[in-house]
Every structure is written in C-alpha cells, then in structure tokens.
Design a protein around this motif. Structure first.
Motif: not given
Ligand code: 4GM
Length: 244
Positions: A96, A151, A161, A167
């Motif tokens: 991320e 992402y 996501t 997550s």
C-alpha cells in the motif's frame, strides 16, 4: 503509475498482459516499461557478465551495463527497488505504501548476482517477496507490480481493496454462489436472509475465526472492537482442550 523494469529477461513479463493487470495497462492506469539490460552491452557479443574477482563459480553482471540501462530512464522522482532475498519482506502494508509512489524502477538480478558497486550507486530499497531463493528477480518484480497495481484507482472495482483479506489485518471470510446445494451441502442460511447487518456480522465472525485458526500471528496487529473480543473469547472457549 510508472514501472520501469531492468531485466535480462523482458519476455518473462508477458503474463502481465493478462487479466486485471492487462486491462489496467490497456486503460493507461499503469505503464510497464521493460528495459533489457543486454541492450546496453558495449561488447560485440552482447556480453553483460564476467567472472567474479576473488574467484568462485558463476558469473557477475557488470556494473557499467546496469548503470547505462538505468541512465537511459527518467529517474527524477523514481524509487529504485532491488528484488533480492536479502531485502525487507514484502507485506500488504508495504504494498500500500509503494502504491503512493508515482514511479518505481525495479532491478532484477539473478543467481549470478550484480556487481555490488552499482547496487550501492542506484538502489534506494531492497525488497524480498519471501524467505526462499529463486533463479531471478523477475517473478518477485511481477509479484510487486501485481500487488501494487491493485491499489491504483480504477484497477479494481471500488472498495475491493478495503474489504478484502489483510486490509483490516484479518483473513477473508468464505464466499458462496449458486447452486444453493452442492454435494449435499447447503450455503449458510444467513447469506440467503437478505439481512445485511447480520450478514456483515457473520462475515466478521468468520474472518476472526479463520484468522484465529489459520494465522493467529496476524491477530497481534489487528484493532479489535469489544464485539470482536467477545467473539474471539467464544471461539477460544469452544476449542476442545484449548491452550490459554
Ligand atoms: C540473489 C541476489 C529475489 C538472488 C539478488 C530474487 C528470491 C528473491 C537474486 C537476486 C531472487 C525474493 C535472484 N530470489 N525472495 N533471485 O524476493 O536478484
């Protein structure tokens, strides 16, 4: 997002033309520029490696060829990543974080290794996809491109996501579709109820349960609500001969 890949095997990256990543490329959401390090050899036989100083088996990729390949790129706002078993282990948090970069340059070595001086000269960060050794950094580079691209806005359907596995630090709840009965097994009744709040609660409980049994280590880094804690206590209580 711009990805440049420095590799001796650009053909390996054909797989990224398939499926979701292929679509993302077509839409121009990501661009993957493959740079064949061999094209920067000054040798008439296009040689890019030589025997190691100090002796030993194998060959080492020469630093000048790699540096010339790197210098052929726009490198202003780029982060250069070397795919290596010695790197920091890639996880969803790192993925991320990398997705917020506008430009990544991925350097793929292989079993013979790259002269350390050019690694020291151009690399910002060393990343590993796990504690095992592969013949080259190409598959790790593809793993990084795939995981990071998910992402990028527009690559997946909205929210995919956020809801998924990892997550929130938990594993994913099980999914079901038609037929309603498969090999005599019914889909969990709650999923047919149309009661959205109850379904969400059931899925959360399933995630907690699955994480507890399959990857209890993940629970250490998860923010748990009071309700989650109650559910986990019940799960622990229900395990016969439970530990702790
Ligand atoms: C040694 C040094 C990455 C070997 C640099 C690359 C595994 C990973 C290689 C290298 C690799 C990994 C090539 N094997 N665990 N092999 O991410 O690029």
């Amino acid at each position: 997002m711009q990805f440049d890949v420095l590799t001796l095997f650009p053909e390996m990256f054909e797989v990224l033309n398939e499926s979701i990543i292929g679509k993302a490329k077509e839409k121009g959401l990501i661009n993957i520029n493959l740079v064949n390090i061999r094209n920067f050899s000054k040798n008439k036989h296009k040689k890019v490696d030589d025997t190691p100083y100090g002796g030993g088996a194998g060959m080492v990729i020469q630093p000048d060829v790699v540096k010339d390949a790197y210098n052929s790129l726009e490198t202003q706002n780029a982060k250069v990543i070397y795919m290596s078993p010695q790197g920091k282990k890639l996880d969803q948090q790192k993925v991320e974080e990398l997705s917020k970069q506008e430009h990544l340059i991925l350097l793929c070595g292989h079993y013979e290794g790259i002269d350390q001086r050019v690694i020291d000269s151009i690399v910002d960060e060393e990343i590993s996809i796990g504690d095992y050794v592969l013949t080259g950094g190409e598959i790790p580079a593809m793993v990084l491109i795939d995981s990071v691209s998910r992402y990028i806005e527009g690559v997946l359907k909205k929210d995919s996501t956020n809801e998924e596995s990892f997550s929130q630090g938990l594993l994913e709840y099980p999914q079901y579709t038609r037929p309603e009965i498969f090999e005599g097994k019914q889909v969990p009744e709650i999923l047919l109820s149309g009661h959205h709040e109850k379904i969400a609660q059931w899925r959360r409980n399933q995630s907690l349960k699955i994480t507890f049994f399959k990857r209890p280590d993940l629970l250490e880094n998860v923010e748990l609500s009071d309700e989650d804690k109650k559910v986990l206590e019940k799960i622990k209580h229900d395990v016969p001969n439970s530990i702790s």
